[in-house]
Design a protein around this motif. Structure first.
Motif, PDB file in Angstrom:
ATOM      1  N   ASP A 209       0.829  -1.210   0.000  1.00  0.00           N
ATOM      2  CA  ASP A 209       0.000   0.000   0.000  1.00  0.00           C
ATOM      3  C   ASP A 209       0.863   1.260   0.000  1.00  0.00           C
ATOM      4  OD1 ASP A 209      -2.732  -1.162   0.295  1.00  0.00           O
ATOM      5  OD2 ASP A 209      -1.846  -1.967   2.129  1.00  0.00           O
ATOM      6  N   ILE A 210       2.027   1.160   0.646  1.00  0.00           N
ATOM      7  CA  ILE A 210       2.911   2.319   0.790  1.00  0.00           C
ATOM      8  C   ILE A 210       4.333   1.912   0.413  1.00  0.00           C
ATOM      9  CG2 ILE A 210       3.831   4.038   2.402  1.00  0.00           C
ATOM     10  CD1 ILE A 210       1.337   3.317   4.199  1.00  0.00           C
ATOM     11  N   LEU A 211       4.992   2.729  -0.404  1.00  0.00           N
ATOM     12  CA  LEU A 211       6.390   2.516  -0.750  1.00  0.00           C
ATOM     13  C   LEU A 211       7.225   3.667  -0.186  1.00  0.00           C
ATOM     14  CD1 LEU A 211       6.524   1.301  -4.485  1.00  0.00           C
ATOM     15  CD2 LEU A 211       7.598   0.170  -2.510  1.00  0.00           C
ATOM     16  N   ILE A 212       8.278   3.323   0.555  1.00  0.00           N
ATOM     17  CA  ILE A 212       9.186   4.334   1.093  1.00  0.00           C
ATOM     18  C   ILE A 212      10.562   4.057   0.510  1.00  0.00           C
ATOM     19  CG2 ILE A 212      10.244   5.286   3.167  1.00  0.00           C
ATOM     20  CD1 ILE A 212       7.717   4.604   4.683  1.00  0.00           C
ATOM     21  N   LEU A 213      11.023   4.921  -0.375  1.00  0.00           N
ATOM     22  CA  LEU A 213      12.232   4.668  -1.144  1.00  0.00           C
ATOM     23  C   LEU A 213      13.394   5.549  -0.698  1.00  0.00           C
ATOM     24  CD1 LEU A 213      10.613   4.468  -4.713  1.00  0.00           C
ATOM     25  CD2 LEU A 213      10.896   2.640  -3.009  1.00  0.00           C
ATOM     26  N   ALA A 214      14.473   4.892  -0.316  1.00  0.00           N
ATOM     27  CA  ALA A 214      15.719   5.588   0.020  1.00  0.00           C
ATOM     28  C   ALA A 214      16.626   5.442  -1.200  1.00  0.00           C
ATOM     29  CB  ALA A 214      16.348   4.967   1.257  1.00  0.00           C
ATOM     30  N   ASN A 215      16.651   6.460  -2.029  1.00  0.00           N
ATOM     31  CA  ASN A 215      17.332   6.372  -3.320  1.00  0.00           C
ATOM     32  C   ASN A 215      18.811   6.731  -3.254  1.00  0.00           C
ATOM     33  OD1 ASN A 215      14.878   5.708  -4.541  1.00  0.00           O
ATOM     34  ND2 ASN A 215      14.435   7.831  -5.097  1.00  0.00           N
ATOM     35  N   ASN A 216      19.595   5.989  -4.030  1.00  0.00           N
ATOM     36  CA  ASN A 216      20.972   6.394  -4.275  1.00  0.00           C
ATOM     37  C   ASN A 216      20.981   7.625  -5.174  1.00  0.00           C
ATOM     38  OD1 ASN A 216      22.454   4.592  -2.786  1.00  0.00           O
ATOM     39  ND2 ASN A 216      23.498   3.676  -4.529  1.00  0.00           N
ATOM     40  N   GLU A 217      22.129   8.289  -5.225  1.00  0.00           N
ATOM     41  CA  GLU A 217      22.247   9.413  -6.149  1.00  0.00           C
ATOM     42  C   GLU A 217      22.423   8.889  -7.580  1.00  0.00           C
ATOM     43  OE1 GLU A 217      25.430  11.862  -4.907  1.00  0.00           O
ATOM     44  OE2 GLU A 217      24.476  12.506  -3.046  1.00  0.00           O
ATOM     45  N   GLY A 218      21.998   9.695  -8.533  1.00  0.00           N
ATOM     46  CA  GLY A 218      22.202   9.333  -9.932  1.00  0.00           C
ATOM     47  C   GLY A 218      21.077   8.492 -10.511  1.00  0.00           C
ATOM     48  N   LYS A 219      21.409   7.687 -11.490  1.00  0.00           N
ATOM     49  CA  LYS A 219      20.435   6.867 -12.196  1.00  0.00           C
ATOM     50  C   LYS A 219      19.815   5.831 -11.263  1.00  0.00           C
ATOM     51  CE  LYS A 219      20.106   3.668 -16.113  1.00  0.00           C
ATOM     52  NZ  LYS A 219      20.875   2.911 -17.136  1.00  0.00           N
ATOM     53  N   LEU A 220      18.503   5.594 -11.425  1.00  0.00           N
ATOM     54  CA  LEU A 220      17.783   4.658 -10.565  1.00  0.00           C
ATOM     55  C   LEU A 220      17.033   3.620 -11.390  1.00  0.00           C
ATOM     56  CD1 LEU A 220      16.241   7.254  -8.087  1.00  0.00           C
ATOM     57  CD2 LEU A 220      18.210   5.770  -7.643  1.00  0.00           C
ATOM     58  N   LEU A 221      16.960   2.415 -10.872  1.00  0.00           N
ATOM     59  CA  LEU A 221      16.229   1.350 -11.556  1.00  0.00           C
ATOM     60  C   LEU A 221      14.751   1.696 -11.688  1.00  0.00           C
ATOM     61  CD1 LEU A 221      16.265  -1.496 -12.759  1.00  0.00           C
ATOM     62  CD2 LEU A 221      15.923  -2.407 -10.441  1.00  0.00           C
ATOM     63  N   THR A 222      14.191   2.362 -10.699  1.00  0.00           N
ATOM     64  CA  THR A 222      12.770   2.722 -10.747  1.00  0.00           C
ATOM     65  C   THR A 222      12.454   3.708 -11.875  1.00  0.00           C
ATOM     66  OG1 THR A 222      13.269   4.309  -8.986  1.00  0.00           O
ATOM     67  CG2 THR A 222      12.207   2.246  -8.334  1.00  0.00           C
ATOM     68  N   ASP A 223      13.465   4.449 -12.332  1.00  0.00           N
ATOM     69  CA  ASP A 223      13.246   5.343 -13.480  1.00  0.00           C
ATOM     70  C   ASP A 223      12.874   4.535 -14.720  1.00  0.00           C
ATOM     71  OD1 ASP A 223      13.843   7.562 -11.949  1.00  0.00           O
ATOM     72  OD2 ASP A 223      15.973   7.549 -12.484  1.00  0.00           O
ATOM     73  N   GLU A 224      13.474   3.350 -14.840  1.00  0.00           N
ATOM     74  CA  GLU A 224      13.164   2.473 -15.964  1.00  0.00           C
ATOM     75  C   GLU A 224      11.788   1.845 -15.794  1.00  0.00           C
ATOM     76  OE1 GLU A 224      16.210  -0.452 -16.482  1.00  0.00           O
ATOM     77  OE2 GLU A 224      17.851   0.992 -16.204  1.00  0.00           O
ATOM     78  N   TRP A 225      11.394   1.608 -14.547  1.00  0.00           N
ATOM     79  CA  TRP A 225      10.122   0.946 -14.282  1.00  0.00           C
ATOM     80  C   TRP A 225       8.912   1.847 -14.501  1.00  0.00           C
ATOM     81  CZ3 TRP A 225      11.246  -1.892  -8.973  1.00  0.00           C
ATOM     82  CH2 TRP A 225      12.180  -2.922  -9.194  1.00  0.00           C
ATOM     83  N   LYS A 226       9.099   3.147 -14.420  1.00  0.00           N
ATOM     84  CA  LYS A 226       7.960   4.068 -14.408  1.00  0.00           C
ATOM     85  C   LYS A 226       7.110   4.023 -15.679  1.00  0.00           C
ATOM     86  CE  LYS A 226       9.845   7.203 -10.942  1.00  0.00           C
ATOM     87  NZ  LYS A 226      10.433   8.524 -10.631  1.00  0.00           N
ATOM     88  N   GLY A 227       7.700   3.573 -16.761  1.00  0.00           N
ATOM     89  CA  GLY A 227       6.917   3.458 -17.992  1.00  0.00           C
ATOM     90  C   GLY A 227       6.224   2.120 -18.128  1.00  0.00           C
ATOM     91  N   ASN A 228       6.449   1.234 -17.190  1.00  0.00           N
ATOM     92  CA  ASN A 228       5.886  -0.116 -17.243  1.00  0.00           C
ATOM     93  C   ASN A 228       4.521  -0.160 -16.569  1.00  0.00           C
ATOM     94  OD1 ASN A 228       5.419  -3.001 -16.546  1.00  0.00           O
ATOM     95  ND2 ASN A 228       7.530  -3.265 -17.303  1.00  0.00           N
ATOM     96  N   SER A 229       3.592  -0.885 -17.168  1.00  0.00           N
ATOM     97  CA  SER A 229       2.229  -0.969 -16.619  1.00  0.00           C
ATOM     98  C   SER A 229       2.206  -1.612 -15.235  1.00  0.00           C
ATOM     99  CB  SER A 229       1.325  -1.752 -17.570  1.00  0.00           C
ATOM    100  OG  SER A 229       1.826  -3.064 -17.762  1.00  0.00           O
ATOM    101  N   LEU A 230       3.145  -2.512 -14.979  1.00  0.00           N
ATOM    102  CA  LEU A 230       3.198  -3.145 -13.652  1.00  0.00           C
ATOM    103  C   LEU A 230       3.465  -2.104 -12.567  1.00  0.00           C
ATOM    104  CD1 LEU A 230       5.248  -6.420 -14.343  1.00  0.00           C
ATOM    105  CD2 LEU A 230       2.783  -6.216 -13.915  1.00  0.00           C
ATOM    106  N   TRP A 231       4.346  -1.163 -12.868  1.00  0.00           N
ATOM    107  CA  TRP A 231       4.629  -0.071 -11.927  1.00  0.00           C
ATOM    108  C   TRP A 231       3.408   0.827 -11.782  1.00  0.00           C
ATOM    109  CZ3 TRP A 231       8.186   1.435  -8.386  1.00  0.00           C
ATOM    110  CH2 TRP A 231       8.164   2.778  -7.970  1.00  0.00           C
ATOM    111  N   LYS A 232       2.829   1.201 -12.890  1.00  0.00           N
ATOM    112  CA  LYS A 232       1.688   2.118 -12.867  1.00  0.00           C
ATOM    113  C   LYS A 232       0.500   1.538 -12.117  1.00  0.00           C
ATOM    114  CE  LYS A 232       2.904   4.338 -17.252  1.00  0.00           C
ATOM    115  NZ  LYS A 232       2.509   4.558 -18.666  1.00  0.00           N
ATOM    116  N   ASN A 233       0.386   0.197 -12.084  1.00  0.00           N
ATOM    117  CA  ASN A 233      -0.752  -0.437 -11.428  1.00  0.00           C
ATOM    118  C   ASN A 233      -0.499  -0.795  -9.959  1.00  0.00           C
ATOM    119  OD1 ASN A 233      -2.656  -0.419 -13.557  1.00  0.00           O
ATOM    120  ND2 ASN A 233      -1.579  -2.119 -14.543  1.00  0.00           N
TER     121      ASN A 233
END
Length: 314
Positions: free
Chosen positions: A250-274
């Protein structure tokens, strides 16, 4: 053989008596000194056994950030810190500039620098530093405690052990009482429904590392009344987008590294959007140092305040 005159014999006996008395006094003094030395030391049980430490040590070197947090909670400051050569990280942790010497990285502390500080006590991480324990012991009394991959409760136990080592057990009990009151207040302030699942995670360029119910932050969030989406005995779980979708917190709490992130690639995926957290706008980005590196009583309270602030926002 010549006979010894009575007068001379008396003198010899007197000298022998004096020598025996002096020897006895010396023995008593040695015994008293030994007892005094024992009274001036405290024996501490830790992950690698028992260590005798000078009572009330002042010159302390710490090789993990959570030990900085622990000393801060006890009103003390170390003289040496394995700070990964990032003084700003320590300043952010303690909330001020402090005078200390960097002893290198947490992964590979500099033994020569540590030795040059002539510490009374070294506090090391069991997971990172057990292989160099004997080297550290040659420099100063060393205790090895759980920090990296420790649970919240294990971290509290380490705090208590440190308090014993530095002669601050009374202060530690008072601080933990305050801590429990603070957590209870934060739990009451939290408006989020307690049956909702939360998943804290560290995101890097090629990995998504979920922090389970056995991680420091994962266990602490459950103490606040939330339920970790991944119940596991291992502190961390690497997962891909498909696995994250199956868990669907229900809730995602993300502690991101600096720079490029794997989640940036996921954001265009329907699995992420859903994902429920994405659809309900409950994806939160938090400070990596605070949430995953500091670990401690003081830092936990800051995490709790951060959590309430984030989840209570309308």
């Amino acid at each position: 053989m010549k006979k010894i005159k009575k007068g001379k014999l008396a003198i010899i006996y007197a000298i022998i008596s004096i020598l025996l008395v002096l020897a006895g006094c010396g023995s008593n003094q040695d015994s008293s000194k030994e007892n005094l030395d024992n009274k001036q030391k405290v024996t501490v049980q830790h992950e690698l056994g028992k260590t005798s430490i000078p009572k009330n040590p002042k010159k302390i070197v710490v090789l993990e950030l959570s030990f900085v947090d622990a000393l801060q909670g006890l009103g003390m400051k170390p003289i040496g810190i394995a700070d990964d050569n990032k003084t700003d990280m320590i300043e952010k942790l303690v909330g001020d500039k402090i005078d200390y010497t960097s002893v290198g990285t947490r992964q590979q502390p500099n033994l020569e620098v540590i030795s040059s500080l002539q510490p009374d006590l070294i506090i090391a991480d069991y997971q990172r530093h057990k292989e160099i324990y004997k080297d550290l012991e040659q420099i100063a009394p060393t205790i090895e405690l759980k920090s990296r991959e420790s649970t919240y409760e294990e971290n509290v136990d380490s705090f208590k052990t440190i308090a014993k080592a530095v002669g601050k057990e009374k202060e530690a009990n008072q601080r933990l009482d305050e801590h429990e009151k603070t957590i209870a207040e934060l739990k009451n302030e939290l408006k989020e429904e307690k049956d909702q699942t939360v998943l804290p995670a560290v995101v890097r360029d090629t990995s998504f590392q979920a922090h389970t119910s056995s991680s420091f932050d994962g266990e602490f969030l459950e103490k606040l009344g939330l339920k970790n989406a991944v119940q596991n005995k291992e502190a961390y779980a690497e997962m891909n987008l498909e696995q994250l979708s199956d868990i669907n917190p229900d809730i995602l709490i993300l502690a991101n590294n600096e720079g490029k992130l794997l989640t940036d690639e996921w954001k265009g995926n329907s699995l992420w959007k859903n994902l429920k957290a994405v659809k309900n706008d409950k994806v939160f980005v938090v400070d990596r140092d605070l949430w995953t590196r500091y670990r401690g009583v003081v830092s936990a309270e800051a995490i709790g305040k951060d959590t309430v602030k984030l989840l209570n926002e309308e």
